[in-house]
Enzyme design. Sequence first.
Site, PDB file in Angstrom:
ATOM      1  CE1 TYR A  63      36.004  38.554  51.630  1.00 54.23           C
ATOM      2  CE2 TYR A  63      36.238  36.178  51.400  1.00 54.23           C
ATOM      3  CZ  TYR A  63      36.778  37.410  51.692  1.00 54.23           C
ATOM      4  OH  TYR A  63      38.107  37.515  52.054  1.00 54.23           O
ATOM      5  CE1 TYR A 127      33.255  32.202  46.744  1.00 57.37           C
ATOM      6  CE2 TYR A 127      33.882  30.099  45.755  1.00 57.37           C
ATOM      7  CZ  TYR A 127      33.198  31.302  45.688  1.00 57.37           C
ATOM      8  OH  TYR A 127      32.448  31.593  44.577  1.00 57.37           O
TER       9      TYR A 127
HETATM   10  N1  LIG Z   1      33.240  35.428  39.477  1.00 47.97           N
HETATM   11  C1  LIG Z   1      33.233  34.122  39.260  1.00 47.97           C
HETATM   12  O1  LIG Z   1      34.032  33.562  38.500  1.00 47.97           O
HETATM   13  C2  LIG Z   1      32.210  33.261  39.973  1.00 47.97           C
HETATM   14  C3  LIG Z   1      32.364  31.861  39.920  1.00 47.97           C
HETATM   15  C4  LIG Z   1      31.406  31.063  40.550  1.00 47.97           C
HETATM   16  C5  LIG Z   1      30.321  31.656  41.190  1.00 47.97           C
HETATM   17  N2  LIG Z   1      30.210  33.023  41.218  1.00 47.97           N
HETATM   18  C6  LIG Z   1      29.047  33.589  41.917  1.00 47.97           C
HETATM   19  O2  LIG Z   1      28.339  34.425  41.004  1.00 47.97           O
HETATM   20  C7  LIG Z   1      27.748  35.513  41.726  1.00 47.97           C
HETATM   21  C8  LIG Z   1      28.156  36.831  41.097  1.00 47.97           C
HETATM   22  O3  LIG Z   1      29.589  36.940  41.148  1.00 47.97           O
HETATM   23  P1  LIG Z   1      30.367  38.211  40.572  1.00 47.97           P
HETATM   24  O4  LIG Z   1      31.587  37.718  39.875  1.00 47.97           O
HETATM   25  O5  LIG Z   1      29.423  39.099  39.846  1.00 47.97           O
HETATM   26  O6  LIG Z   1      30.826  38.899  41.922  1.00 47.97           O
HETATM   27  P2  LIG Z   1      31.461  40.363  42.143  1.00 47.97           P
HETATM   28  O7  LIG Z   1      31.772  41.014  40.851  1.00 47.97           O
HETATM   29  O8  LIG Z   1      32.554  40.164  43.163  1.00 47.97           O
HETATM   30  O9  LIG Z   1      30.262  41.157  42.811  1.00 47.97           O
HETATM   31  C9  LIG Z   1      29.853  40.900  44.120  1.00 47.97           C
HETATM   32  C10 LIG Z   1      29.212  42.153  44.618  1.00 47.97           C
HETATM   33  O10 LIG Z   1      28.767  41.899  45.961  1.00 47.97           O
HETATM   34  C11 LIG Z   1      29.020  43.079  46.693  1.00 47.97           C
HETATM   35  N3  LIG Z   1      29.056  42.804  48.131  1.00 47.97           N
HETATM   36  C12 LIG Z   1      29.993  42.121  48.822  1.00 47.97           C
HETATM   37  N4  LIG Z   1      29.683  42.125  50.124  1.00 47.97           N
HETATM   38  C13 LIG Z   1      28.522  42.814  50.251  1.00 47.97           C
HETATM   39  C14 LIG Z   1      27.694  43.160  51.347  1.00 47.97           C
HETATM   40  N5  LIG Z   1      28.007  42.803  52.608  1.00 47.97           N
HETATM   41  N6  LIG Z   1      26.567  43.881  51.111  1.00 47.97           N
HETATM   42  C15 LIG Z   1      26.248  44.260  49.851  1.00 47.97           C
HETATM   43  N7  LIG Z   1      26.983  43.977  48.773  1.00 47.97           N
HETATM   44  C16 LIG Z   1      28.118  43.251  48.978  1.00 47.97           C
HETATM   45  C17 LIG Z   1      30.348  43.566  46.178  1.00 47.97           C
HETATM   46  O11 LIG Z   1      30.517  44.904  46.528  1.00 47.97           O
HETATM   47  P3  LIG Z   1      32.020  45.496  46.681  1.00 47.97           P
HETATM   48  O12 LIG Z   1      32.558  45.557  45.292  1.00 47.97           O
HETATM   49  O13 LIG Z   1      31.780  46.814  47.318  1.00 47.97           O
HETATM   50  O14 LIG Z   1      32.765  44.521  47.538  1.00 47.97           O
HETATM   51  C18 LIG Z   1      30.180  43.358  44.678  1.00 47.97           C
HETATM   52  O15 LIG Z   1      29.572  44.463  44.059  1.00 47.97           O
HETATM   53  C19 LIG Z   1      28.197  35.339  43.175  1.00 47.97           C
HETATM   54  O16 LIG Z   1      27.240  34.609  43.897  1.00 47.97           O
HETATM   55  C20 LIG Z   1      29.455  34.495  43.051  1.00 47.97           C
HETATM   56  O17 LIG Z   1      29.766  33.760  44.216  1.00 47.97           O
HETATM   57  C21 LIG Z   1      31.118  33.825  40.621  1.00 47.97           C
END
Ligand SMILES: NC(=O)c1ccc[n+]([C@@H]2O[C@H](COP(=O)([O-])OP(=O)(O)OC[C@H]3O[C@@H](n4cnc5c(N)ncnc54)[C@H](OP(=O)(O)O)[C@@H]3O)[C@@H](O)[C@H]2O)c1
Length: 289
Positions: A63, A127
């Site tokens: 999330y 968060y």
């Molecule tokens: N993006 C950044 O800049 C950033 C920075 C620091 C750390 N991170 C970490 O890096 C990792 C990858 O991030 P990302 O950017 O690839 O995230 P993302 O694009 O938001 O992808 C997260 C995925 O998790 C899914 N999801 C959410 N709730 C769920 C649930 N209850 N059951 C199953 N799936 C669920 C979402 O599905 P829906 O699309 O259907 O909601 C989405 O496909 C995460 O741990 C994030 O916290 C990211």
Amino acid sequence: MSMQVLVVGAAGQLGAEIVRACSGAGHAVTAVTRRELDVTKHADVLALVAAARPDAIVNCTAYNDVDGAEDQHAHALDVNAFAVRSLARAAHDAGATLVHYSTDFVFDGDGSEPYTEDDRPAPQSVYASSKLLGEWFAADAPSHYVLRVESLFGGQAARSSIDRIIDAILAGREARVFVDRVVSPTYVEDCAGATLELLRARPPVGLYHCVNSGHTTWYDLAREIARQAGIEATLVPVPVASVTLKARRPRFCALSNDKLRRAGVTMPTWQDAIRRYLDRRLGTAGSRG
Ligand SMILES: NC(=O)c1ccc[n+]([C@@H]2O[C@H](COP(=O)([O-])OP(=O)(O)OC[C@H]3O[C@@H](n4cnc5c(N)ncnc54)[C@H](OP(=O)(O)O)[C@@H]3O)[C@@H](O)[C@H]2O)c1
């Protein structure tokens, strides 16, 4: 050696890249999206992992709505923390390695030197607290890698903050960028490569910072994008203090990759990552400086 890899959150920015990289490396991949598995359903997590019998579970769910989490405490904790506890339990039962991703936001951002894994977390938002709890729960898996990433970019949907800056610069629109927030950006391709290398080489389990090497302000990042694209961009420097955001953002969030490098994984610089990503987006490999 080929592994059985279960990727959860496979439709996300990083998840899709992990699936691509695992398949490219010849691993057998089970890719599940939220449709196939809601990770907040403990029994479903245990059942799916038991059926898939993976060597590794790569958790790309999250999330990620930093401001939204201030009003959605329970939901943020459910996905970012308690679901990780379920995955750690499932990994334990299956004898699988759990890979989980966390964030620079676990720090308060008041430092001035790149943070190491030994620095004390001080989360400043719901968060950030939920992600720190997730780190702790992931460590319940006997075999685990918790990788802190930051400002991810390069996913197929091209919807990251860095993509928005690139979009504005390419379209000749003004880009408003923080002038006093320092980050170590992370190209999803490099993060996926590091993940696979850790699973192959098996250095000691634990917490690793996994970002592109170096750090930059958002303003200098935008300048570098414009320089590499050969575009005279209109960049508006924005001080963090001038913007009202619900959740507090850490100001200085450079992360040190030294531990990862000592484990045998060297991350390319963020400038090199931007170059490769612009080449991919613009289809101009080799033609720019
Ligand atoms: N993006 C950044 O800049 C950033 C920075 C620091 C750390 N991170 C970490 O890096 C990792 C990858 O991030 P990302 O950017 O690839 O995230 P993302 O694009 O938001 O992808 C997260 C995925 O998790 C899914 N999801 C959410 N709730 C769920 C649930 N209850 N059951 C199953 N799936 C669920 C979402 O599905 P829906 O699309 O259907 O909601 C989405 O496909 C995460 O741990 C994030 O916290 C990211």
